[in-house]
Design a protein around this motif. Sequence first.
Motif, mmCIF file in Angstrom:
data_model
loop_
_atom_site.group_PDB
_atom_site.id
_atom_site.type_symbol
_atom_site.label_atom_id
_atom_site.label_comp_id
_atom_site.label_asym_id
_atom_site.label_seq_id
_atom_site.Cartn_x
_atom_site.Cartn_y
_atom_site.Cartn_z
ATOM 1 N N VAL A 5 -6.918 27.976 98.159
ATOM 2 C CA VAL A 5 -6.156 27.840 99.405
ATOM 3 C C VAL A 5 -5.743 26.386 99.606
ATOM 4 N N GLU A 6 -6.642 25.443 99.297
ATOM 5 C CA GLU A 6 -6.322 24.023 99.427
ATOM 6 C C GLU A 6 -5.135 23.647 98.552
ATOM 7 N N ARG A 7 -5.028 24.276 97.385
ATOM 8 C CA ARG A 7 -3.930 23.985 96.447
ATOM 9 C C ARG A 7 -2.703 24.857 96.702
ATOM 10 N N ARG A 8 -2.731 25.616 97.816
ATOM 11 C CA ARG A 8 -1.609 26.453 98.241
ATOM 12 C C ARG A 8 -1.303 27.553 97.233
ATOM 13 N N GLY A 9 -2.332 28.058 96.596
ATOM 14 C CA GLY A 9 -2.174 29.188 95.692
ATOM 15 C C GLY A 9 -2.563 30.493 96.366
ATOM 16 N N ASP A 10 -2.437 31.594 95.623
ATOM 17 C CA ASP A 10 -2.815 32.917 96.110
ATOM 18 C C ASP A 10 -4.092 33.354 95.407
ATOM 19 N N CYS A 11 -5.155 33.518 96.178
ATOM 20 C CA CYS A 11 -6.426 33.979 95.622
ATOM 21 C C CYS A 11 -6.371 35.496 95.478
ATOM 22 N N GLY A 12 -6.951 36.010 94.415
ATOM 23 C CA GLY A 12 -6.935 37.458 94.192
ATOM 24 C C GLY A 12 -7.800 37.847 93.020
ATOM 25 N N PHE A 13 -7.822 39.146 92.738
ATOM 26 C CA PHE A 13 -8.632 39.667 91.643
ATOM 27 C C PHE A 13 -8.011 39.311 90.290
ATOM 28 N N THR A 14 -8.858 38.866 89.358
ATOM 29 C CA THR A 14 -8.459 38.824 87.952
ATOM 30 C C THR A 14 -9.058 40.009 87.213
ATOM 31 N N ASP A 15 -10.178 40.510 87.715
ATOM 32 C CA ASP A 15 -10.815 41.698 87.152
ATOM 33 C C ASP A 15 -11.482 42.444 88.312
ATOM 34 N N ARG A 16 -10.867 43.523 88.766
ATOM 35 C CA ARG A 16 -11.392 44.250 89.919
ATOM 36 C C ARG A 16 -12.737 44.899 89.616
ATOM 37 N N ASN A 17 -12.946 45.297 88.377
ATOM 38 C CA ASN A 17 -14.203 45.962 88.022
ATOM 39 C C ASN A 17 -15.400 45.028 88.149
ATOM 40 N N SER A 18 -15.214 43.758 87.759
ATOM 41 C CA SER A 18 -16.312 42.790 87.849
ATOM 42 C C SER A 18 -16.216 41.931 89.103
ATOM 43 N N LEU A 19 -15.181 42.184 89.950
ATOM 44 C CA LEU A 19 -14.937 41.419 91.180
ATOM 45 C C LEU A 19 -14.684 39.941 90.896
ATOM 46 N N GLU A 20 -14.203 39.628 89.695
ATOM 47 C CA GLU A 20 -13.858 38.246 89.358
ATOM 48 C C GLU A 20 -12.532 37.884 90.017
ATOM 49 N N THR A 21 -12.464 36.696 90.623
ATOM 50 C CA THR A 21 -11.254 36.266 91.320
ATOM 51 C C THR A 21 -10.655 35.045 90.636
ATOM 52 N N GLY A 22 -9.381 34.836 90.883
ATOM 53 C CA GLY A 22 -8.680 33.690 90.329
ATOM 54 C C GLY A 22 -7.629 33.194 91.303
ATOM 55 N N CYS A 23 -6.906 32.140 90.902
ATOM 56 C CA CYS A 23 -5.891 31.518 91.752
ATOM 57 C C CYS A 23 -4.534 31.653 91.075
ATOM 58 N N PHE A 24 -3.573 32.284 91.758
ATOM 59 C CA PHE A 24 -2.265 32.568 91.197
ATOM 60 C C PHE A 24 -1.157 31.867 91.990
ATOM 61 N N ASN A 25 0.024 31.815 91.374
ATOM 62 C CA ASN A 25 1.239 31.328 92.042
ATOM 63 C C ASN A 25 1.080 29.930 92.622
ATOM 64 N N LEU A 26 0.412 29.048 91.889
ATOM 65 C CA LEU A 26 0.268 27.668 92.348
ATOM 66 C C LEU A 26 1.627 26.966 92.334
ATOM 67 N N PRO A 27 1.908 26.110 93.311
ATOM 68 C CA PRO A 27 3.190 25.394 93.332
ATOM 69 C C PRO A 27 3.375 24.573 92.062
ATOM 70 N N SER A 28 4.616 24.484 91.599
ATOM 71 C CA SER A 28 4.915 23.733 90.389
ATOM 72 C C SER A 28 4.650 22.249 90.608
#
Length: 375
Positions: free
Chosen positions: A190-213
């Motif tokens: 959130v601090e880097r203005r990205g979108d937090c979400g699942f990278t693997d729903r089965n293991s509930l692993e999350t990642g950061c997507f769509n970070l500004p260029s």
Amino acid sequence: MALLIYLSFIFFSTFLHNPTTAQRCPTSCPGSELELKFPFGRNPNGNQNGSCSYPGFGLSCSRATGEPILKLPESGEFSVRYIDYEAQQIWIDDPDSCLPKRMLGNFNLSGTPFGTEFWYTVTFFNCSTSDVTQNGLRPISCLSDSNYSVLVSATEGLPSTCQAIKAVTIPFVMDGIRLDWNEPNCRSCVERRGDCGFTDRNSLETGCFNLPSQGGGGLPRGAKYGIIIGAGIPGLLCLIGLVAFTGNRMRHRRHQQNLRNIEISTSVSPSVAIVMSGLDGQTIESYPKTKLGDSGRLPKPNNNTCPICLSEYQPKETLRTIPECNHYFHADCIDEWLKMNGSCPLCRNSPSGSAPITPSISSSGSSSSSSLLSP
């Protein structure tokens, strides 16, 4: 040639595509402007473990008002007033605007991913309205009527006709209840203005997507096309090298994220209760007092309910404010508070003359308890 083209397709599909969450989920409720983002999400019937949210963060929309609703397994439904995704905090309130009634029914966070820092033990009393008026006490309006008055107190001095209803342990209340969560940890994203979400729903692993260029990052378009249409051994070796390089970068980033999560999880816990030493009478009396006018209301943005006793301010009452933060309270309420706790009940800033004591840690936020004047 066919093998190279196939590997190139796999490479671009796996590594160069900008990943997003697979499912498009609603981002708001029709009766609210509050933005709903991961880990929260609208799920059918407020299902806590639905596909649009992290387990325990499912929301529904009120059929009456359209506002977001959070259902706590042991405490029922609460309206969502505000969510701070960077601080990982949520403010909830009673949909019927009577939080004391919900507290009287035992507020419990068991079975939820949420916690809160301060808990207090208070007692609800039932008194005759005439005794309450005669003694200048402050009833809880949503629980009282013309025949009887309900009030909450942690001190003695009530009329003998008052009868104790129940002693309960409640969180700190001010314009709703503030809850915190630690998992999933999306602060850095959130601090880097990205979108937090699942990278693997089965293991509930999350990642950061769509970070500004950041500018200058990524491969030029010509280089991408060259890899796709390249042929022969040199192209294949180049492709393998790029795959290896990108894989190492991702493993390094995941390792750094894990270290950051460990640092935060070991340093931040919603079950830590910070205890402050009290102030002496001379220091407390040095804080300014204010006498309300006939309207009994403070100028905005101050709230017109004392956050300590939960009752509304009345005309001609005397209030006291703490200079360091400029928050108002009933003078007798805040005086008792400051004698035992050297910090503001709202912002927890420490006025001059107080000193911290070693924090105490409870095993569960829902089972913690303390005096109303002692967080």
